[in-house]
Design a protein around this motif. Structure first.
Motif, PDB file in Angstrom:
ATOM      1  N   ARG A 174     -14.339  13.861   1.239  1.00 30.76           N
ATOM      2  CA  ARG A 174     -12.949  13.460   1.462  1.00 30.76           C
ATOM      3  C   ARG A 174     -12.237  13.177   0.156  1.00 30.76           C
ATOM      4  N   GLY A 224      -9.631  -0.099  11.794  1.00 30.31           N
ATOM      5  CA  GLY A 224      -8.377   0.412  11.256  1.00 30.31           C
ATOM      6  C   GLY A 224      -7.275   0.039  12.238  1.00 30.31           C
ATOM      7  N   THR A 225      -6.044   0.253  11.842  1.00 36.33           N
ATOM      8  CA  THR A 225      -4.925  -0.126  12.713  1.00 36.33           C
ATOM      9  C   THR A 225      -5.014   0.621  14.039  1.00 36.33           C
ATOM     10  N   ASN A 267     -12.330   2.331   8.201  1.00 37.74           N
ATOM     11  CA  ASN A 267     -13.377   1.783   7.330  1.00 37.74           C
ATOM     12  C   ASN A 267     -14.602   1.407   8.167  1.00 37.74           C
ATOM     13  N   ARG A 326       0.833  -1.213   0.000  1.00 38.79           N
ATOM     14  CA  ARG A 326       0.000   0.000   0.000  1.00 38.79           C
ATOM     15  C   ARG A 326       0.868   1.265   0.000  1.00 38.79           C
ATOM     16  N   LYS A 356      -2.666   6.841   0.925  1.00 36.76           N
ATOM     17  CA  LYS A 356      -2.524   7.276   2.317  1.00 36.76           C
ATOM     18  C   LYS A 356      -1.535   8.436   2.305  1.00 36.76           C
ATOM     19  N   GLY A 397      -8.319  -0.648   3.646  1.00 31.43           N
ATOM     20  CA  GLY A 397      -7.763  -0.941   4.966  1.00 31.43           C
ATOM     21  C   GLY A 397      -7.306  -2.383   5.059  1.00 31.43           C
ATOM     22  N   ILE A 398      -6.177  -2.576   5.733  1.00 30.14           N
ATOM     23  CA  ILE A 398      -5.675  -3.933   5.962  1.00 30.14           C
ATOM     24  C   ILE A 398      -6.514  -4.599   7.051  1.00 30.14           C
ATOM     25  N   THR A 399      -7.003  -3.805   7.992  1.00 29.98           N
ATOM     26  CA  THR A 399      -7.945  -4.334   8.977  1.00 29.98           C
ATOM     27  C   THR A 399      -9.242  -4.739   8.260  1.00 29.98           C
ATOM     28  N   GLU A 404     -16.316   6.210   4.114  1.00 29.70           N
ATOM     29  CA  GLU A 404     -15.534   5.758   5.263  1.00 29.70           C
ATOM     30  C   GLU A 404     -15.423   6.891   6.266  1.00 29.70           C
ATOM     31  N   GLY A 460     -12.894   9.370   8.758  1.00 30.93           N
ATOM     32  CA  GLY A 460     -11.650  10.086   8.485  1.00 30.93           C
ATOM     33  C   GLY A 460     -10.419   9.188   8.520  1.00 30.93           C
ATOM     34  N   GLY A 461     -10.438   8.174   9.362  1.00 27.16           N
ATOM     35  CA  GLY A 461      -9.274   7.292   9.469  1.00 27.16           C
ATOM     36  C   GLY A 461      -9.629   5.842   9.725  1.00 27.16           C
ATOM     37  N   TYR A 477      -5.883  13.941   5.026  1.00 26.39           N
ATOM     38  CA  TYR A 477      -6.184  14.130   6.447  1.00 26.39           C
ATOM     39  C   TYR A 477      -6.281  15.624   6.759  1.00 26.39           C
TER      40      TYR A 477
HETATM   41  N1  PLP Z   1      -9.376   4.590   6.097  1.00 21.84           N
HETATM   42  C1  PLP Z   1      -8.550   5.612   6.342  1.00 21.84           C
HETATM   43  C2  PLP Z   1      -8.851   6.933   5.752  1.00 21.84           C
HETATM   44  C3  PLP Z   1      -7.418   5.418   7.163  1.00 21.84           C
HETATM   45  O1  PLP Z   1      -6.584   6.416   7.446  1.00 21.84           O
HETATM   46  C4  PLP Z   1      -7.187   4.140   7.727  1.00 21.84           C
HETATM   47  C5  PLP Z   1      -6.042   3.923   8.601  1.00 21.84           C
HETATM   48  O2  PLP Z   1      -4.974   3.600   8.211  1.00 21.84           O
HETATM   49  C6  PLP Z   1      -8.064   3.103   7.400  1.00 21.84           C
HETATM   50  C7  PLP Z   1      -9.148   3.362   6.605  1.00 21.84           C
HETATM   51  C8  PLP Z   1      -7.834   1.731   7.910  1.00 21.84           C
HETATM   52  O3  PLP Z   1      -6.706   1.132   7.314  1.00 21.84           O
HETATM   53  P1  PLP Z   1      -5.880   0.019   8.055  1.00 21.84           P
HETATM   54  O4  PLP Z   1      -6.855  -1.008   8.485  1.00 21.84           O
HETATM   55  O5  PLP Z   1      -4.937  -0.509   7.033  1.00 21.84           O
HETATM   56  O6  PLP Z   1      -5.192   0.655   9.186  1.00 21.84           O
END
Ligand code: PLP
Ligand code: COI
Length: 357
Positions: A188, A304-305, A239, A96, A198, A261-263, A234, A236-237, A203
């Motif tokens: 966004r 998210g992480t 999913n 990513r 990313k 998102g990896i999560t 989604e 701001g940070g 942000y």
């Molecule tokens: N969406 C946004 C805008 C994010 O900043 C994040 C965080 O990294 C995520 C989703 C979730 O991604 P991840 O699960 O890889 O952390």
């Protein structure tokens, strides 16, 4: 490439680290070291090192300061009961980072070198990984344009760094549902834009909506699709997922404007392993509202992480409210399973863990 290791001349004492780890918060304390790799158009990636954490000397004309040519990642290092330290799916973060880098005209970084940078930093700062419930050492790899040049083009000098920050619950305190503000004034991302990358600008652009959210007692913003009325994108940070009363998990499909998102992808896999049906498709706020009222939608969560899996409470959409579904069973058990895999108490069936130290 070998990493040069420059030890901190005066690292924090065991006592100081202990007091920071006792209540880590999120993103306020940083470990003693940072990993760094430089890039120039001529030499490519070079001078990999771990050095003392501290301020960066940057030319005032560095293009990141003017045109935001920057990308970052977010991941965590987890302490296991035998003292070993693991991270989760780092190849996915490497991929990513490079996808974001391509979009922002930054150089790609080899996956092996990316993973080595995490290993080297975490080995230097092993003592900084907290071990409490939901706690980890948050790792923030980032890459930015350092060339001193005000013309608008891709920079020929770039730096990659990793910093580490002990982290507890992103929202502070105990895990509880977060109240969400639906952004009607700001979007966004749009097709062809940078929503899938990313990059810091996404942000920065979300902060004004986040301020509106805070004014209305909300902790996060829900962004909508600018093209399809009321379609959920989604936070701001994080999913978004919805759970139905007939064993389905709904999440907005990846259209190019949402961060993958990896999560998110891990939750989809864990849900499928349990026999739940996962629907990645367009979800509207009307469907969410109707579903909560009829009882078809029983849970909503963000992932998210940083946030791990956090239940979504009430949604505030101007004068309209979508009622909270509270902390549901599926949300809680997916969170427990994911954290269990990450911290080594649940079997890692998919080979997601990578040992760092
Ligand atoms: N969406 C946004 C805008 C994010 O900043 C994040 C965080 O990294 C995520 C989703 C979730 O991604 P991840 O699960 O890889 O952390
Ligand atoms: C993360 O979850 O790692 C994020 O980057 C989200 C936010 C802290 C920016």
């Amino acid at each position: 490439m070998q990493f040069e290791i420059v030890d901190h001349p005066a690292p924090r004492s065991a006592e100081q680290i202990k007091s920071i780890l006792a209540d880590p918060g999120f993103g306020t304390n940083f470990s003693d070291h940072t990993a760094v790799i430089d890039w120039t158009e001529q030499r490519g990636w070079h001078h990999a090192r771990v050095e003392p954490y501290g301020p960066i000397a940057l030319d005032p004309a560095a293009s990141v300061l003017h045109y935001s040519q920057e990308v970052f990642e977010g991941m965590k290092a987890y302490l296991h009961s035998d003292g070993s330290i693991y991270t989760f799916r780092p190849e996915a973060n490497a991929a990513r980072l490079n996808k974001s880098a391509r979009r922002m005209a930054l150089p790609e970084l080899d996956e092996q070198l990316f993973i080595a940078s995490l290993e080297q930093l975490v080995r230097a700062d092993k003592a900084w990984v907290p071990g409490g419930e939901g706690e980890a050492l948050y790792l923030r790899p980032f890459m930015f344009a350092t060339e001193a040049f005000l013309g608008v083009r891709a920079a020929k000098e770039v730096t990659y760094r990793v910093i580490a920050s002990p982290a507890g619950n992103y929202f502070g305190g105990e895990l509880k549902p977060v109240r969400i503000w639906v952004s009607r004034d700001y979007v966004r991302a749009a097709p062809g834009g940078t929503g899938e990358a990313k990059t810091g600008g996404n942000y920065a652009g979300s902060l004004i909506a986040q301020q509106q959210a805070a004014e209305h007692g909300c902790q996060q913003v829900l962004f909508l699709d600018p093209l399809h009325e009321n379609a959920v994108e989604e936070l701001g940070g994080m999913n978004v997922f919805l759970v139905t009363n007939d064993g389905r998990l709904l999440t907005p499909e990846l259209t190019g404007t949402i961060l993958e998102g990896i999560t998110r992808s891990s939750v989809i896999q864990l849900a499928k392993d349990r026999g739940l049906t996962v629907e990645e498709r367009r979800i509207t706020l009307d469907e969410w509202d109707r579903g909560v009222r009829s009882g078809e939608i029983t849970e909503a969560f963000a992932c998210g992480t940083a946030a791990v899996i956090t239940p979504i409470g009430e949604l505030v959409d101007g004068d309209h409210r979508i009622a909270s579904t509270g902390t549901g069973e599926v949300t809680q058990s997916l969170r427990d399973e994911l954290l269990g895999i990450q911290t080594g108490t649940v079997e890692d069936r998919h080979g997601w863990l990578h040992r760092l130290a």
